[in-house]
Design a protein around this motif. Structure first.
Motif, mmCIF file in Angstrom:
data_model
loop_
_atom_site.group_PDB
_atom_site.id
_atom_site.type_symbol
_atom_site.label_atom_id
_atom_site.label_comp_id
_atom_site.label_asym_id
_atom_site.label_seq_id
_atom_site.Cartn_x
_atom_site.Cartn_y
_atom_site.Cartn_z
ATOM 1 N N ALA A 1 0.976 -0.845 -0.293
ATOM 2 C CA ALA A 1 0.073 0.087 -0.357
ATOM 3 C C ALA A 1 0.915 1.100 -0.219
ATOM 4 C CB ALA A 1 -0.404 -0.170 1.451
ATOM 5 N N GLU B 1 4.364 11.618 5.403
ATOM 6 C CA GLU B 1 5.906 12.557 5.375
ATOM 7 C C GLU B 1 4.919 13.560 5.635
ATOM 8 O OE1 GLU B 1 4.529 9.731 3.261
ATOM 9 O OE2 GLU B 1 6.428 8.261 4.351
ATOM 10 N N GLY C 1 6.090 4.802 0.587
ATOM 11 C CA GLY C 1 5.882 3.976 1.352
ATOM 12 C C GLY C 1 6.893 3.106 2.501
ATOM 13 N N GLY D 1 1.721 5.766 -0.694
ATOM 14 C CA GLY D 1 0.468 7.337 -1.069
ATOM 15 C C GLY D 1 1.086 7.844 -2.367
ATOM 16 N N ASN E 1 -4.055 5.512 -0.399
ATOM 17 C CA ASN E 1 -4.312 7.614 -0.370
ATOM 18 C C ASN E 1 -2.844 8.522 -1.327
ATOM 19 O OD1 ASN E 1 -2.125 5.715 1.393
ATOM 20 N ND2 ASN E 1 -1.592 8.252 1.368
HETATM 21 N N1 LIG Z 1 5.242 6.732 4.017
HETATM 22 C C1 LIG Z 1 3.338 6.471 3.852
HETATM 23 N N2 LIG Z 1 2.999 4.826 3.461
HETATM 24 C C2 LIG Z 1 1.723 4.857 2.698
HETATM 25 N N3 LIG Z 1 1.622 3.813 3.043
HETATM 26 C C3 LIG Z 1 -0.116 3.875 2.604
HETATM 27 N N4 LIG Z 1 0.788 5.123 1.953
HETATM 28 C C4 LIG Z 1 1.342 5.727 2.420
HETATM 29 C C5 LIG Z 1 1.791 7.428 2.557
HETATM 30 O O1 LIG Z 1 1.044 7.614 2.367
HETATM 31 N N5 LIG Z 1 2.861 7.029 3.007
#
Ligand SMILES: Nc1nc2[nH]cnc2c(=O)[nH]1
Ligand SMILES: O=P(O)(O)O[C@H]1O[C@H](CO)[C@@H](O)[C@H]1O
Length: 298
Positions: A129, A214, A231, A131, A256
């Motif tokens: 998953a 972040e 991620g 961002g 996201n």
């Molecule tokens: N670092 C990070 N890991 C994620 N894993 C899922 N979404 C995110 C994100 O927005 N940033």
């Protein structure tokens, strides 16, 4: 499966013997419990553990029952290793991976890759998953990873740091071909056939240590550096898998959108990450299983 392990049959812990021997005895222990020798190893990202449910004729091991295996501590990572058949191919699937921010040393987060290798795995498929940093990306997009930026690596955090064991691989492994070109093409072809064109992307994944998400300035910087998604996983597993000669395919589910604007009200959160995983789970599973059905091993 509730496996009862007799203490005397448990191999010694990894710290008691060489890392190679420790990994080998864990692999042999797993195979001795009637797990079929897998060709494909799958790692499920946050909320994507459903991939493991697709396997037929399952033999399931809880991480806590596997000698020398770390424990999963993150919501959305069940913590079990599933052996079984997917599209007629023997596979092993990690329902739950290990992250730096859980407090594991980087070598421990990648230990399963070496066990995969010693089990006989030829191809590793990793999911995560992430961002979305690329402004064209939408929540729910699936990004085929074509390259990575190992941000912790810039500070010396690399799973291959330390004495090199040539039985696994060379001291200085190449990473320019980390993400197998043929498998990426296969994913594009399969994705197109499945009608995923509108939400299938290809891009660069950047790993950070986490667990904090972040800042806006960090997202802007990562985007300028060429990252499309961010991620807290995958890259270290990829480095270790490539070091020991397994083929790698990886994809990110964009769960996201990274926040890039100081006026935005959006806030990254793990609930959204898991929720998006649920919404896209079926398509992601279909993509992976269709790919597995077409992967050829000699
Ligand atoms: N670092 C990070 N890991 C994620 N894993 C899922 N979404 C995110 C994100 O927005 N940033
Ligand atoms: O990379 P996976 O394991 O999918 O999980 C991602 O989601 C979690 C944050 O929501 C972090 O662990 C990040 O790495």
């Amino acid at each position: 499966m509730g496996l009862k392990i007799l203490e005397e049959h448990k191999p010694q812990s990894l710290s008691q013997k060489s890392h190679f021997t420790g990994c080998k005895s864990t692999a042999e222990w797993l195979l001795a419990q009637k797990a079929a020798r897998p060709q494909v190893g799958i790692v499920c990202g946050s909320g994507l553990g459903g991939l493991g449910e697709m396997l037929k004729d399952q033999v399931v091991f809880k991480y806590e029952d596997i000698p020398s295996f770390p424990q999963s501590t993150v919501l959305g990572h069940t913590g079990q290793l599933v052996f079984g058949m997917l599209e007629g191919k023997p596979c092993v699937c990690m329902q739950g991976r290990f992250h730096l921010y859980e407090g594991h040393p980087v070598q421990k987060t990648t230990l399963p890759m070496r066990i995969f290798k010693l089990l006989g795995v030829k191809t590793v498929i990793l999911t995560n998953a992430a961002g979305g940093l690329n402004e064209d990306y939408k929540v729910g997009d699936i990004m085929i990873i074509k390259d990575h930026i190992n941000m912790p690596g810039f500070a010396g955090v690399n799973p291959l740091a330390g004495k090199n064991d040539e039985r696994f691989g060379v001291r200085f492994p190449c990473m320019s071909d980390a993400y197998d070109r043929d498998l990426r093409q296969l994913a594009q072809d399969v994705g197109e056939e499945l009608g995923y064109k509108d939400f299938l992307r290809e891009g660069v994944y950047c790993v950070l240590g986490g667990p904090s998400y972040e800042t806006i300035a960090e997202c802007r910087m990562l985007h300028r550096l060429g990252a499309d998604a961010v991620g807290m996983s995958t890259v270290h597993e990829v480095i270790v898998a490539r070091h020991c000669g397994m083929r790698v395919f990886a994809l990110s589910l964009i769960t996201n959108k990274a926040v890039m604007d100081y006026n935005s009200e959006e806030k990254a959160n793990h609930e959204e990450v898991l929720q998006t995983g649920k919404q896209r789970a079926e398509q992601l599973e279909k993509l992976v299983s269709s790919m597995v059905s077409r992967i050829k091993h000699n």
